[in-house]
Scaffold this motif. Structure first.
Motif, mmCIF file in Angstrom:
data_model
loop_
_atom_site.group_PDB
_atom_site.id
_atom_site.type_symbol
_atom_site.label_atom_id
_atom_site.label_comp_id
_atom_site.label_asym_id
_atom_site.label_seq_id
_atom_site.Cartn_x
_atom_site.Cartn_y
_atom_site.Cartn_z
ATOM 1 N N UNK A 1 -10.150 -37.634 16.113
ATOM 2 C CA UNK A 1 -11.002 -36.582 16.678
ATOM 3 C C UNK A 1 -12.385 -37.139 16.993
ATOM 4 N N UNK A 2 -12.895 -38.003 16.126
ATOM 5 C CA UNK A 2 -14.208 -38.604 16.350
ATOM 6 C C UNK A 2 -14.196 -39.482 17.612
ATOM 7 N N UNK A 3 -13.099 -40.222 17.811
ATOM 8 C CA UNK A 3 -13.007 -41.120 18.969
ATOM 9 C C UNK A 3 -12.802 -40.372 20.281
ATOM 10 N N UNK A 4 -11.903 -39.371 20.266
ATOM 11 C CA UNK A 4 -11.498 -38.733 21.518
ATOM 12 C C UNK A 4 -12.187 -37.400 21.782
ATOM 13 N N UNK A 5 -12.990 -36.917 20.825
ATOM 14 C CA UNK A 5 -13.689 -35.638 20.969
ATOM 15 C C UNK A 5 -12.722 -34.468 21.137
ATOM 16 N N UNK A 6 -11.521 -34.582 20.552
ATOM 17 C CA UNK A 6 -10.560 -33.483 20.597
ATOM 18 C C UNK A 6 -10.972 -32.398 19.616
ATOM 19 N N UNK A 7 -10.275 -31.281 19.685
ATOM 20 C CA UNK A 7 -10.525 -30.196 18.750
ATOM 21 C C UNK A 7 -9.611 -30.344 17.536
ATOM 22 N N UNK A 8 -9.879 -29.576 16.496
ATOM 23 C CA UNK A 8 -9.037 -29.586 15.317
ATOM 24 C C UNK A 8 -9.710 -30.145 14.087
ATOM 25 N N UNK A 9 -11.004 -30.400 14.184
ATOM 26 C CA UNK A 9 -11.739 -30.984 13.052
ATOM 27 C C UNK A 9 -11.688 -30.077 11.831
ATOM 28 N N UNK A 10 -11.851 -28.786 12.042
ATOM 29 C CA UNK A 10 -11.862 -27.834 10.923
ATOM 30 C C UNK A 10 -10.499 -27.809 10.233
ATOM 31 N N UNK A 11 -9.414 -27.802 11.015
ATOM 32 C CA UNK A 11 -8.078 -27.814 10.415
ATOM 33 C C UNK A 11 -7.836 -29.086 9.628
ATOM 34 N N UNK A 12 -8.302 -30.214 10.145
ATOM 35 C CA UNK A 12 -8.131 -31.479 9.436
ATOM 36 C C UNK A 12 -8.903 -31.471 8.117
ATOM 37 N N UNK A 13 -10.106 -30.934 8.130
ATOM 38 C CA UNK A 13 -10.915 -30.883 6.910
ATOM 39 C C UNK A 13 -10.286 -29.935 5.886
ATOM 40 N N UNK A 14 -9.821 -28.780 6.343
ATOM 41 C CA UNK A 14 -9.171 -27.841 5.429
ATOM 42 C C UNK A 14 -7.914 -28.479 4.835
ATOM 43 N N UNK A 15 -7.133 -29.161 5.661
ATOM 44 C CA UNK A 15 -5.941 -29.847 5.166
ATOM 45 C C UNK A 15 -6.286 -30.927 4.153
ATOM 46 N N UNK B 1 -0.487 -30.849 11.584
ATOM 47 C CA UNK B 1 0.456 -31.415 10.618
ATOM 48 C C UNK B 1 -0.232 -31.609 9.275
ATOM 49 N N UNK B 2 -1.481 -32.024 9.289
ATOM 50 C CA UNK B 2 -2.249 -32.178 8.055
ATOM 51 C C UNK B 2 -2.339 -30.852 7.313
ATOM 52 N N UNK B 3 -2.679 -29.800 8.029
ATOM 53 C CA UNK B 3 -2.824 -28.485 7.417
ATOM 54 C C UNK B 3 -1.488 -27.964 6.894
#
Length: 72
Positions: free
Chosen positions: A28-42, A4-6
């Motif tokens: 993502x930091x708390x749950x170790x989920x994926x999607x860090x790159x998309x969040x940063x790009x967004x 959604x951020x992206x």
């Protein structure tokens, strides 16, 4: 949430992806989920969009003030 951020940043929103991006990175930091790159790009696109809006607003104000000062 990083998707959604992206998507909102690509659509040209500025504030929404910035807020969601920071929330998403925390999650993502708390749950170790994926999607860090998309969040940063967004986040980057959101901040660049906000900067573009601020520059456009400043230019519009400068043009308006200069046009008003010239008495035209």
């Amino acid at each position: 949430m990083s998707i959604i951020t992206l998507v909102t940043s690509i659509l040209g929103f500025a504030i929404v992806p910035i807020i969601l991006g920071h929330i998403s990175l925390g999650q993502i930091r708390r749950t170790q989920e994926q999607g860090r790159v998309m969040a940063i790009i967004g986040l980057v696109i959101g901040y660049l969009t906000l900067l573009g809006y601020l520059i456009a607003t400043a230019v519009a104000v400068i043009i308006f003030v200069n046009h008003g000062m010239s008495g035209a």
